[in-house]
Write a protein that holds these residues in place. Structure first.
Motif, PDB file in Angstrom:
ATOM      1  N   ARG A 115       0.815  -1.208   0.000  1.00 50.91           N
ATOM      2  CA  ARG A 115       0.000   0.000   0.000  1.00 50.91           C
ATOM      3  C   ARG A 115       0.855   1.267   0.000  1.00 50.91           C
ATOM      4  O   ARG A 115       0.387   2.329  -0.415  1.00 50.91           O
ATOM      5  N   LEU A 122       0.997   3.603  -3.090  1.00 51.77           N
ATOM      6  CA  LEU A 122       0.053   4.679  -3.376  1.00 51.77           C
ATOM      7  C   LEU A 122       0.696   6.050  -3.108  1.00 51.77           C
ATOM      8  O   LEU A 122       0.474   6.998  -3.868  1.00 51.77           O
ATOM      9  N   GLU A 127       1.468   8.978  -5.890  1.00 51.12           N
ATOM     10  CA  GLU A 127       1.058  10.365  -5.704  1.00 51.12           C
ATOM     11  C   GLU A 127       2.250  11.308  -5.832  1.00 51.12           C
ATOM     12  O   GLU A 127       2.153  12.362  -6.473  1.00 51.12           O
ATOM     13  N   TYR A 137      -3.835  -2.829  -3.086  1.00 51.59           N
ATOM     14  CA  TYR A 137      -4.624  -1.630  -3.309  1.00 51.59           C
ATOM     15  C   TYR A 137      -5.401  -1.809  -4.602  1.00 51.59           C
ATOM     16  O   TYR A 137      -5.101  -2.695  -5.407  1.00 51.59           O
ATOM     17  N   THR A 138      -6.401  -0.984  -4.796  1.00 52.44           N
ATOM     18  CA  THR A 138      -7.318  -1.160  -5.927  1.00 52.44           C
ATOM     19  C   THR A 138      -7.053  -0.128  -7.022  1.00 52.44           C
ATOM     20  O   THR A 138      -6.340   0.864  -6.823  1.00 52.44           O
ATOM     21  N   ASP A 171      -9.260   1.952  -8.113  1.00 56.47           N
ATOM     22  CA  ASP A 171      -9.863   3.208  -7.682  1.00 56.47           C
ATOM     23  C   ASP A 171      -8.919   3.990  -6.782  1.00 56.47           C
ATOM     24  O   ASP A 171      -8.864   5.234  -6.854  1.00 56.47           O
ATOM     25  N   GLU A 172      -8.170   3.300  -5.936  1.00 58.03           N
ATOM     26  CA  GLU A 172      -7.219   3.989  -5.069  1.00 58.03           C
ATOM     27  C   GLU A 172      -6.066   4.583  -5.876  1.00 58.03           C
ATOM     28  O   GLU A 172      -5.567   5.669  -5.558  1.00 58.03           O
ATOM     29  N   ALA A 196      -5.204   8.659  -5.953  1.00 57.60           N
ATOM     30  CA  ALA A 196      -3.863   9.111  -5.571  1.00 57.60           C
ATOM     31  C   ALA A 196      -3.242   9.961  -6.674  1.00 57.60           C
ATOM     32  O   ALA A 196      -2.668  11.023  -6.404  1.00 57.60           O
TER      33      ALA A 196
END
Length: 243
Positions: free
Chosen positions: A70, A73, A77, A118-119, A121-122, A126
């Motif tokens: 995770r 992410l 970003e 993580y997906t 969508d995530e 980000a």
């Protein structure tokens, strides 16, 4: 120079590379899992005529060491905050034949190979947060149909390929394909079949079980004289409507 990459259906990479190489001024580079890279001296609206690919993108960045944890992410970003998408937006305008808004709405599409914690969508959120902060006035929309630009995040194991879609709508979404029947071919797959068959202008193409007519329409785009039938009357109605 303009760097590009196409996203295609798995197994059709070499067909898509051949179609791209046939375009004047476009030099094909590497071919990998669902991706074909290319380079050109200047934007060309003819790129949007490609039919065996799902989509074509201006190549804006490649990021390494994007792991399945995770924490990736945060990395995504941070990397997104360094992007300057304005040159890619100008390329899109040149290919489309009209300028992209100075403060466009943009969407983010995310796909990955392999398991992650993580997906999609995530990933989208980000990257979208950082792009909005970096590009003042740009607005993220989760609805791609309302977006002026689409940013594609394609994660292949630990490598992320980032692109901006050159067309406003996905190339695989053909305007003619309004009617569907079970088992109907996706247009890029049908176009690849026509390409592999070597259909030439004026040649007759017969599809006795034509379904929604996708293969026939793609053959017609290559100049074929098409004829089709189907034992299912519902399929005939769909094919006639699409044609």
């Amino acid at each position: 120079m303009v760097d590009l990459f196409a996203v295609t259906t798995r197994g059709l990479e070499t067909v898509s590379a051949a179609e791209m190489a046939a375009l004047s001024g476009l030099t094909v580079g590497t071919t990998g899992y669902r991706r074909v890279t290319a380079r050109a001296a200047a934007p060309d609206p003819a790129w949007l005529s490609l039919r065996t690919i799902d989509d074509l993108f201006a190549d804006v960045a490649t990021w390494e060491a994007i792991g399945p944890e995770r924490a990736a992410l945060t990395t995504l970003e941070t990397c997104s905050a360094r992007l300057d998408l304005r040159p890619a937006a100008m390329t899109c305008g040149a290919v489309r034949g009209r300028l992209v808004l100075r403060a466009p709405a943009f969407s983010v599409t995310a796909n990955f190979v392999g398991r992650r914690n993580y997906t999609s969508d995530e990933i989208k959120l980000a990257c979208a947060r950082a792009i909005e902060d970096r590009h003042r006035g740009w607005t993220y929309t989760p609805d791609d149909r309302k977006a002026d630009l689409n940013v594609r995040v394609f994660l292949e194991h630990a490598t992320a390929h980032i692109g901006v879609r050159l067309s406003r709508n996905p190339l695989q979404n053909r305007p003619y394909k309004q009617e569907h029947v079970p088992g109907s071919l996706r247009p890029p797959v049908a176009a690849a079949m026509v390409w592999l068959a070597g259909v030439l202008p004026g040649e007759r193409v017969l599809d006795p079980c034509c379904g929604a007519g996708t293969l026939l329409v793609e053959a017609a785009y290559r100049g074929g004289h098409v004829l089709g039938g189907d034992p299912d009357r519902t399929a005939l109605v769909a094919a006639r409507s699409n044609a």
